[in-house]
Write an enzyme that holds these catalytic residues in place. Structure first.
Site: not given
Length: 213
Positions: A42, A79, A108, A189, A192
């Site tokens: 991502s 992801g 991740n 969040d 990101h």
């Protein structure tokens, strides 16, 4: 009908054929450009905003602006772990036959607390498969928040330099250093980067990428 008009009309099909050939040759030349493939997650896929504004697209614009003959392909999927990237790599290599592969994976794995050894094994295999295909590789340093524990976060952070030295590949810096402390450059969040941060990401990565082009 006068002679001039007749000649003009008779020449039109020929002109159209020539124009078509020129266009075809232009596309053929584009196809012959070596490909730079970004294999990421991502952080490279443009998560949370229009992907056309992401650093990978900006990389293509910079390459074009500097008249460098490379076509950038974004093989990033939000992801994805290193295992996912390893699974997808053969098809990407077959389709695009990249000359350069930027490996921007691992975040991740860390955020999910996966085995460091498994992550390292996947990254090494990705590098080796890339090399076997004839592609040169760059590996991007990754880091995770400190709440995963000092031992795990340090092992995770050190993995990328260790692998780069072991496999003799160039590295790209961790590109969130300048961003995580600035909420205006991050999504809500806190993980990101947003669209405003993409220019800074490219500026961080460009010097190392430029050396390989």
């Amino acid at each position: 009908m006068d002679i001039k008009s007749a000649l003009s009309k008779s020449a039109l099909p020929f002109i159209l054929i020539i124009a078509g050939l020129v266009t075809s040759l232009a596309h053929a030349n584009d196809d012959k450009q070596p490909t730079l493939l970004v294999l990421g997650d991502s952080l490279s896929a443009g998560y949370g905003f229009d992907a056309s504004k992401g650093w990978v697209e900006l990389l293509q614009q910079r390459i074009t602006k500097e008249h460098l003959a490379y076509r950038v392909v974004n093989g990033s999927v939000s992801g994805n772990t290193t295992g996912d990237g390893l699974t997808r790599l053969p098809a990407l290599i077959k389709r695009h036959q990249p000359a350069i592969i930027i490996i921007a994976l691992g975040a991740n794995d860390g955020l999910r607390g996966y085995s460091i050894k498994s992550m390292q094994k996947n990254l090494v295999t990705i590098i080796k498969k890339s090399r076997e295909s004839g592609a040169r590789t760059l590996i991007t340093h990754m880091e995770i928040p400190p709440n995963y524990g000092r031992r795990y976060t340090e092992q995770f952070k050190n993995s990328f330099a260790t692998i780069a030295a072991q496999e003799n590949v160039n590295t790209l810096p961790f590109f969130l250093y300048q961003l995580v402390s600035n909420p205006q450059l991050m999504l809500d969040d806190g993980i990101h980067p947003n669209a405003k941060a993409q220019d800074l990401i490219l500026e961080t990565l460009w010097p190392s990428i430029r050396e390989l082009l």
